[in-house]
Write a protein that holds these residues in place. Structure first.
Motif, short mmCIF file in Angstrom:
data_model
loop_
_atom_site.label_atom_id
_atom_site.label_comp_id
_atom_site.label_asym_id
_atom_site.label_seq_id
_atom_site.Cartn_x
_atom_site.Cartn_y
_atom_site.Cartn_z
N ASN A 1 0.80 -1.22 0.00
CA ASN A 1 0.00 0.00 0.00
C ASN A 1 0.84 1.28 0.00
O ASN A 1 1.68 1.47 -0.87
CB ASN A 1 -0.99 -0.03 1.16
N ASN A 2 0.64 2.12 1.05
CA ASN A 2 1.27 3.45 1.05
C ASN A 2 2.78 3.40 1.10
O ASN A 2 3.45 4.34 0.68
CB ASN A 2 0.78 4.26 2.26
N SER A 3 3.32 2.33 1.63
CA SER A 3 4.77 2.32 1.80
C SER A 3 5.47 2.26 0.45
O SER A 3 6.64 2.62 0.33
CB SER A 3 5.21 1.17 2.71
N VAL A 4 4.74 1.81 -0.59
CA VAL A 4 5.35 1.74 -1.92
C VAL A 4 5.81 3.12 -2.38
O VAL A 4 6.96 3.32 -2.77
CB VAL A 4 4.37 1.13 -2.94
N ASP A 5 4.91 4.12 -2.27
CA ASP A 5 5.25 5.48 -2.72
C ASP A 5 6.38 6.06 -1.88
O ASP A 5 7.28 6.73 -2.38
CB ASP A 5 4.03 6.39 -2.62
N LEU A 6 6.30 5.77 -0.58
CA LEU A 6 7.32 6.27 0.34
C LEU A 6 8.70 5.76 -0.07
O LEU A 6 9.66 6.54 -0.20
CB LEU A 6 6.97 5.74 1.73
N TRP B 1 12.20 7.50 -1.45
CA TRP B 1 13.55 7.36 -0.86
C TRP B 1 14.54 6.83 -1.88
O TRP B 1 15.69 7.24 -1.91
CB TRP B 1 13.53 6.37 0.33
N TYR B 2 14.10 5.84 -2.65
CA TYR B 2 15.03 5.15 -3.57
C TYR B 2 14.49 5.16 -4.99
O TYR B 2 14.07 4.13 -5.51
CB TYR B 2 15.25 3.70 -3.11
N PRO B 3 14.51 6.34 -5.65
CA PRO B 3 13.92 6.43 -6.99
C PRO B 3 14.63 5.55 -8.01
O PRO B 3 14.04 5.16 -9.02
CB PRO B 3 14.05 7.91 -7.33
N GLU B 4 15.89 5.21 -7.77
CA GLU B 4 16.66 4.43 -8.74
C GLU B 4 16.40 2.92 -8.60
O GLU B 4 16.84 2.14 -9.43
CB GLU B 4 18.17 4.66 -8.55
#
Lengths: 371, 286
Positions: free
Chosen positions: B165-170, B174-177
């Motif tokens: 859920n929400n932790s995916v976006d979070l 943090w780690y866009p790469e």
């Protein structure tokens, strides 16, 4: 034909003498472990290797899996003892005499068959007059019948030799509570005293004497339609035959089989235990049984079915003829258990459910669970 | 039809699937050097395939199998990859008794490991994902800590981290790469995405660590950071609730938990600021 790393024959040879696998390389071990795990026999081979002091010399890969299987089986044995104590405690005020059957019996009496024997359910036998009070008392202590449909429930209550399995809501342990050894509807249910007379007490529970215990394992295997654990169950019988091998034992076994009308089953057990595991059967008994039941044509059919359904059923060894044998055994088992009118009704009901599953998927009848 | 052999230390899995996106996800999530040739024996044979039944034309289902045995109900096809990952966890939890297994995230700074046990929703995986990607830290596992019986040693079992859920976006912020799997929608855990751990975690996948601290995380958006040290009794009881195969190990399992509790600092941490938790661990615990 697929290339096999080990043959079925080598697997049964290992069940006779575990040291046969000591020369295996890692690829052979990979297959052997898969097959034995699938058949519920990994812990048994592990126990036999340990017994002979051979475990430490095996490849690390094999040791790891054999050791883990042994831990699992030990845990099952601990659980059986614990659950039996709980059952005893829960039903104390009713003074019920519990007879243990199959796996639980082997574990309590600690015979060779118990080594590494995997056990799922706990099979108990009580006097028919006490079934209701035991069921109700166990219910109060958390053992509930699984949710089964009305047809299955009625089947158990009217025609079977046991009531629907009772599962503990907290610990998940499953009890199969019997009042006889063979479905009542088959018309072949023996007078139960023939089996329970001279039962031996272990920690407040009763275990059938060796000949009766062995004959029950035989009857359970051969008056059945389900051979999922065929290889393990036949191997149990081989171990029982081998451990109790004595003149008295064979004499009692023969007598009991005659008295209760199970000589065909005894004949089949001797035939296939010998064929798979070279079990020593006294010549006198073998020829006596052959006199009644040897029939060349029937034996062709029996051999076709039993050499397959009693063998390992890992998909690595799948052949079309195996599926045919499984189907034939299914038909045979049902026919043995039920008279025609009931069998037809049963078949119609089960076929309907099977077609729905085929059409709509396996879980169609599985009730949605809130999670 | 995909059939691969994947070395996931300390195990080798033989995996089959004919579901296209499962194969893509596996190649996306696991580094190339984990794919080995079948000359080494596999510990466990698993797979996920389309389930039979005419329903496959209307609502396709996937079914996980462990060497021809199907231990679970079928799931929507969209969950196939996630169910393979969960199935692998299930097999290890039930079969691999050379370890006392705790249902817990576990990360390490160097060889000093921190256990992060907690129920679903506690933020255990999010915290594990955050810490394992920071400089000097590494992932041992986000789901199961494999403890060598009666020691403090823990065997890494590096695998993709399961985010919900929400932790995916979070975590994406943090780690866009980082590499992420496809989404399994509406599973029993909600929408689920797997995250490929950082290179350093994969590189150290064979290196044991020692458990130094046990931190029970609890995410609370109102609280920046609140730390309570637990006494041994409280710690033991909470840890035992997260033990996966304690009953299989009997006395040895009990001794393992006792030794963990007696030799580690045990905290309950209520947080909404992951960086503050990291600072606390680095400065006061390790």
């Amino acid at each position: 034909m697929k290339q096999m790393l080990i043959e079925s024959k080598q697997i049964t040879a290992i069940l006779v003498d575990a040291s046969c696998c000591c020369t295996f390389n890692e690829y052979q071990w990979e297959t052997l472990i898969r097959v034995l795990r699938h058949e519920g026999l990994l812990a048994r081979v592990s126990a036999q290797l340990a017994q002979q002091g051979l475990l430490d010399d095996l490849p690390a890969y094999a040791q790891k899996h054999l050791h883990n299987a042994a831990i699992l089986a030990e845990k099952q044995h601990r659980s059986i003892v614990f659950e039996c104590q709980q059952i005893k405690k829960s039903t104390q005020q009713h003074g019920v005499k519990f007879y243990l059957l199959k796996g639980a019996a082997y574990v309590f009496c600690g015979n060779n068959t118990s080594w590494g024997r995997t056990c799922g359910d706990i099979d108990l036998l009580v006097d028919k007059s006490q079934i209701n009070v035991v069921e109700n008392t166990l219910l109060l202590h958390g053992w509930l019948a699984d949710d089964i449909d009305d047809y299955d429930n009625a089947y158990y209550r009217n025609w079977a030799h046991e009531i629907p399995p009772l599962k503990h809501t907290g610990r998940g342990s499953v009890i199969d509570l019997h009042h006889n050894l063979v479905p009542v509807v088959s018309g072949r249910a023996p007078k139960i005293e023939h089996f329970t007379d001279n039962a031996i007490e272990y920690d407040g529970f009763f275990v059938l004497p060796p000949a009766a215990m062995t004959l029950h394992s035989i009857v359970h295997l051969f008056i059945n339609e389900d051979f999922k654990h065929g290889l393990r169950d036949l191997n149990d019988i081989h171990l029982l035959f081998s451990e109790y091998n004595s003149e008295d034992f064979w004499h009692e076994l023969d007598n009991l089989a005659r008295k209760c009308g199970f000589t065909l089953e005894l004949y089949l057990a001797c035939r296939y235990s010998h064929r798979f595991f070279q079990t020593k059967i006294p010549c006198e008994l073998a020829s006596k049984l052959a006199q009644c039941h040897d029939n060349r044509l029937l034996n062709l059919l029996r051999d076709f079915i039993f050499s397959r359904v009693l063998n390992n059923k890992h998909p690595l060894y799948a052949r079309w003829s195996n599926s045919l044998a499984v189907t034939m055994a299914l038909v045979r088992g049902h026919y043995l258990k039920m008279p025609w009118p009931i069998l037809i009704r049963h078949t119609v009901h089960k076929s309907y459910r099977m077609s729905v599953r085929l059409l709509l998927g396996k879980s169609f009848f599985t009730k949605e669970q809130n999670s | 039809m995909m059939r691969i052999r994947l070395e996931l230390p300390p195990f080798i899995f033989d995996i089959h699937s004919s579901v296209g996106f499962v194969e893509q996800n596996i190649h996306n999530m696991y580094p190339d050097d984990l794919f080995i040739n079948p000359s080494r024996p596999a510990d466990y044979f698993v797979g996920v395939e389309k389930a039979n039944g005419l329903r496959k034309f209307i609502r396709p289902q996937a079914s996980f199998s462990f060497d021809a045995i199907e231990p679970f109900k079928t799931l929507p096809l969209n969950h196939a990859y996630a169910s393979l990952e969960w199935g692998i966890n299930y097999v290890v939890a039930n079969q691999s008794l050379q370890y006392v297994i705790l249902h817990s995230g576990i990360v390490a700074k160097g060889d000093n490991a921190v256990l992060l046990p907690g129920p679903p929703g506690s933020g255990k995986s999010t915290m594990t994902a955050y810490l394992s990607g920071r400089q000097g830290w590494r992932l041992l596992s986000d789901e199961m800590a494999l403890i060598l019986p009666e020691t403090l040693k823990v065997q890494p079992f590096v695998r993709p981290i399961c985010l919900k859920n929400n932790s995916v976006d979070l975590v994406k912020r943090w780690y866009p790469e980082a590499k992420f799997s496809t989404v399994a929608r509406n599973t029993h855990k909600g929408d689920v995405v797997h995250l490929c751990p950082a290179d350093s975690s994969w590189q150290q996948r064979d290196e044991l660590a020692s458990v130094k601290a046990i931190v029970f995380p609890r995410y609370d958006e109102r609280i920046d950071l609140e730390i309570t040290e637990l006494n041994q009794n409280q710690g033991f009881m909470q840890l035992a609730q997260n033990a996966v195969n304690l009953n299989l190990h009997g006395q040895q399992g009990f001794n393992t938990l006792v030794s963990l509790i007696e030799n580690c600092a045990v905290f309950e941490v209520v947080y909404n600021n992951v960086e503050a938790v990291k600072t606390f661990l680095e400065q006061d615990v390790l």
